[in-house]
Enzyme design. Structure first.
Site, PDB file in Angstrom:
ATOM      1  CG  ASN A   1      -1.650   1.155   1.297  1.00  0.00           C
ATOM      2  OD1 ASN A   1      -1.849   1.908   0.483  1.00  0.00           O
ATOM      3  ND2 ASN A   1      -2.481   1.314   2.539  1.00  0.00           N
ATOM      4  CD1 TRP A   2       3.403   0.868  -2.919  1.00  0.00           C
ATOM      5  CD2 TRP A   2       3.519   1.734  -4.834  1.00  0.00           C
ATOM      6  NE1 TRP A   2       3.965   0.010  -3.700  1.00  0.00           N
ATOM      7  CE2 TRP A   2       3.984   0.572  -4.800  1.00  0.00           C
ATOM      8  CE3 TRP A   2       3.297   2.537  -5.898  1.00  0.00           C
ATOM      9  CZ2 TRP A   2       4.767   0.268  -6.296  1.00  0.00           C
ATOM     10  CZ3 TRP A   2       3.722   2.557  -7.228  1.00  0.00           C
ATOM     11  CH2 TRP A   2       4.292   0.988  -7.225  1.00  0.00           C
ATOM     12  CE  LYS A   3      -0.391   3.521   4.583  1.00  0.00           C
ATOM     13  NZ  LYS A   3      -0.220   3.430   6.054  1.00  0.00           N
TER      14      LYS A   3
ATOM     15  CG  HIS B   1      -6.060   2.074   5.058  1.00  0.00           C
ATOM     16  ND1 HIS B   1      -5.622   2.918   5.571  1.00  0.00           N
ATOM     17  CD2 HIS B   1      -4.957   1.122   4.844  1.00  0.00           C
ATOM     18  CE1 HIS B   1      -4.326   2.790   6.285  1.00  0.00           C
ATOM     19  NE2 HIS B   1      -3.887   1.579   5.752  1.00  0.00           N
TER      20      HIS B   1
ATOM     21  CD  GLU C   1      -3.134   5.651   6.443  1.00  0.00           C
ATOM     22  OE1 GLU C   1      -3.073   5.680   5.304  1.00  0.00           O
ATOM     23  OE2 GLU C   1      -2.202   5.199   7.356  1.00  0.00           O
TER      24      GLU C   1
ATOM     25  CD  GLU D   1      -3.783  -2.207   7.334  1.00  0.00           C
ATOM     26  OE1 GLU D   1      -2.632  -2.498   7.153  1.00  0.00           O
ATOM     27  OE2 GLU D   1      -4.385  -1.346   6.959  1.00  0.00           O
TER      28      GLU D   1
ATOM     29  N   GLY E   1       2.044   2.544  10.810  1.00  0.00           N
ATOM     30  CA  GLY E   1       3.009   3.496  10.559  1.00  0.00           C
ATOM     31  C   GLY E   1       3.696   4.000  11.689  1.00  0.00           C
TER      32      GLY E   1
ATOM     33  CB  SER F   1       4.740  -1.347  12.095  1.00  0.00           C
ATOM     34  OG  SER F   1       4.488  -0.024  12.255  1.00  0.00           O
TER      35      SER F   1
ATOM     36  N   GLY G   1       2.680  -0.953   4.432  1.00  0.00           N
ATOM     37  CA  GLY G   1       2.859   0.177   3.921  1.00  0.00           C
ATOM     38  C   GLY G   1       4.150   0.936   3.718  1.00  0.00           C
ATOM     39  N   GLY G   2       4.770   1.300   4.777  1.00  0.00           N
ATOM     40  CA  GLY G   2       5.996   2.217   4.765  1.00  0.00           C
ATOM     41  C   GLY G   2       7.097   1.200   4.117  1.00  0.00           C
TER      42      GLY G   2
END
Ligand code: PGA
Length: 260
Positions: A11-13, A99, A101, A171, A177, A217, A238-239
């Protein structure tokens, strides 16, 4: 050993320029050879603006392309929204829904997420429904109840025969994150609870067929122990998905968890 093929999503956001997106996608595609792809499904979730280019780069490869969100409407006067059909046209086969966010960050309620799920399934997309409790809910001992309710609300009205189009990403919001990860045991407990809820709602074969991936994470250094849990069927990253080398290490960890 279960028979669920692991699934790892990147997930590159809201990250990457066009050049960075293509470079990252190409590096993942090159590393994801047929052997690896046979042991683990890999799906990249770039920003909307690069979906066509990344979709093109991934066509005729085993790497899947997904969107980070989808509209609950088919078409019409919905400024700024992207329909399932538009996503399909770019080469997408999957979408994230709910998600944190968006669920917590933008206040998207369960009812909206449920209509997105229906819209996506009706139009032929696969769905990864994201669920997870906030820190205060965990501290109040309400994690399992909160997550079970999110799963049931998200799937409300989804037919048993459409479950093969669904996966769930657990999640915990406090782990996204932040560098904090749920312990492998905590992840297993929650995944088992989600599966039990699915069994109660549908039946045992349906529940045992659905992939439940963990996100929050995940990195190369902790992927092995998380994916070793019997009800953890891969991850939503993600990251760490913004680095092709690290992301592929995570994919390899998921592939070898299934082989062991
Ligand atoms: P993270 O994000 O790996 O950076 O914690 C996971 C996600 O939000 O899907």
């Amino acid at each position: 050993m279960d028979t669920r093929q692991p699934l790892v999503g990147g997930n590159w956001k809201m990250n990457t320029t066009e050049d960075e997106a293509l470079e990252l996608a190409r590096a993942v595609i090159d590393a994801c050879d047929a052997d690896l792809a046979q042991q683990c499904d890999v799906c990249l979730f770039p920003p909307f603006t690069w979906l066509s280019q990344v979709g093109h780069a991934a066509s005729d490869t085993p790497v899947l392309i997904g969107a980070q969100d989808v509209s609950d409407k088919a078409s019409g006067a919905y400024t700024g929204q992207i329909s399932a059909q538009m996503l399909l046209d770019t080469g997408c086969t999957m979408t994230l829904i709910g998600h944190s966010e968006r669920r917590h960050g933008l206040g998207e309620p369960d009812s909206l997420l449920n209509s997105k799920v229906h819209q996506a399934i009706d139009q032929g997309l696969q769905v990864m429904l994201c669920v997870g409790e906030q820190l205060a809910q965990r501290e109040a001992g309400r994690s399992e109840e909160v997550v079970a309710n999110q799963v049931l609300a998200g799937l409300d009205g989804v037919l048993k025969e459409d479950l093969s189009r669904m996966s769930v990403a657990y999640e915990p919001v406090w782990a996204i994150g932040t560098g904090r990860t749920a312990s492998p045991e905590d992840a297993q407990t929650m995944h088992q609870r989600i599966r039990a809820e699915l069994e109660r709602q549908y039946d045992a074969p349906s529940a045992s067929g659905i992939r439940i991936v963990y996100g929050g994470s995940v990195k190369p250094s902790n992927a092995d122990e998380i994916f070793a849990q019997p009800d953890v069927d891969g991850g939503l990253i993600g990251g760490a998905s913004l680095d092709a080398g690290g992301f592929i290490e995570i994919v390899r960890a998921a592939a070898s968890s299934a082989a062991s």
